[in-house]
Design a protein around this motif. Structure first.
Motif, mmCIF file in Angstrom:
data_model
loop_
_atom_site.group_PDB
_atom_site.id
_atom_site.type_symbol
_atom_site.label_atom_id
_atom_site.label_comp_id
_atom_site.label_asym_id
_atom_site.label_seq_id
_atom_site.Cartn_x
_atom_site.Cartn_y
_atom_site.Cartn_z
ATOM 1 N N GLY A 166 19.718 18.380 -30.595
ATOM 2 C CA GLY A 166 19.221 18.201 -29.228
ATOM 3 C C GLY A 166 18.368 16.954 -29.095
ATOM 4 N N ILE A 167 17.471 16.777 -30.050
ATOM 5 C CA ILE A 167 16.613 15.587 -30.040
ATOM 6 C C ILE A 167 17.450 14.331 -30.258
ATOM 7 C CG2 ILE A 167 14.762 14.390 -31.274
ATOM 8 C CD1 ILE A 167 13.619 17.205 -31.917
ATOM 9 N N ALA A 168 18.412 14.401 -31.141
ATOM 10 C CA ALA A 168 19.211 13.228 -31.509
ATOM 11 C C ALA A 168 20.176 12.794 -30.422
ATOM 12 C CB ALA A 168 19.992 13.517 -32.795
ATOM 13 N N PHE A 169 20.732 13.744 -29.666
ATOM 14 C CA PHE A 169 21.778 13.407 -28.707
ATOM 15 C C PHE A 169 21.345 13.463 -27.246
ATOM 16 C CE2 PHE A 169 24.346 14.872 -32.357
ATOM 17 C CZ PHE A 169 25.140 13.749 -32.524
ATOM 18 N N VAL A 170 20.664 14.513 -26.846
ATOM 19 C CA VAL A 170 20.411 14.740 -25.425
ATOM 20 C C VAL A 170 19.467 13.696 -24.832
ATOM 21 C CG1 VAL A 170 19.527 16.374 -23.715
ATOM 22 C CG2 VAL A 170 20.934 17.196 -25.609
ATOM 23 N N TYR A 171 18.273 13.558 -25.368
ATOM 24 C CA TYR A 171 17.309 12.608 -24.807
ATOM 25 C C TYR A 171 17.818 11.163 -24.881
ATOM 26 C CZ TYR A 171 13.062 9.944 -24.029
ATOM 27 O OH TYR A 171 12.161 9.042 -23.564
ATOM 28 N N PRO A 172 18.262 10.673 -26.051
ATOM 29 C CA PRO A 172 18.772 9.303 -26.090
ATOM 30 C C PRO A 172 19.995 9.102 -25.190
ATOM 31 C CG PRO A 172 18.323 10.063 -28.296
ATOM 32 C CD PRO A 172 18.199 11.251 -27.391
ATOM 33 N N GLY A 173 20.848 10.106 -25.104
ATOM 34 C CA GLY A 173 22.017 9.989 -24.231
ATOM 35 C C GLY A 173 21.616 9.816 -22.779
#
Length: 128
Positions: free
Chosen positions: A18-25
């Motif tokens: 979630g941290i790796a994909f959602v926020y940066p995405g």
């Protein structure tokens, strides 16, 4: 007790994704839609994270054994490091120098490699 540890480990794994994909995405999408200069920062993040994710696929079983279940917490810490400037550091000081060393034709030394240099180059092209 073992099932509780497995549950926490699984939750940590999904939290890391979630941290790796959602926020940066979302930040990447936002900067691209607004034609924002932060776009470069997020593109660098995705390049470095993609490399990490590829390497992780092969070394994850070994790291899970070494860290005795704490791997997912180390993974979250590393992803947070990438989000808060680590991606730019690794890009400029590890990735680009190695690409230039092994693929000098595709990554010549006279091209802008740093995030700031590329941002300045992009601004100069748009102002012409």
């Amino acid at each position: 007790m073992t099932s509780a540890i497995a549950l926490v480990s699984t939750l940590a794994y999904y939290a890391g994704d979630g941290i790796a994909f959602v926020y940066p995405g979302l930040q990447t999408l936002k900067s691209v839609m607004q034609d924002d200069k932060a776009e470069t920062k997020w593109l660098v993040y995705w390049v470095v994270f993609s490399l990490f994710y590829t390497v992780e696929y092969f070394v994850k079983p070994i790291l899970e054994l070494i860290t005795m279940g704490g791997y997912h917490w180390l993974r979250i810490a590393f992803i947070l490091y990438l989000l808060f400037g680590g991606a730019n550091y690794l890009y400029d000081n590890v990735l680009i120098p190695n690409l230039r060393k092994y693929l000098p034709d595709q990554f010549p030394k006279n091209s802008a490699s740093s995030v700031i240099g590329r941002g300045v180059d992009a601004m100069n092209r748009h102002s012409d």
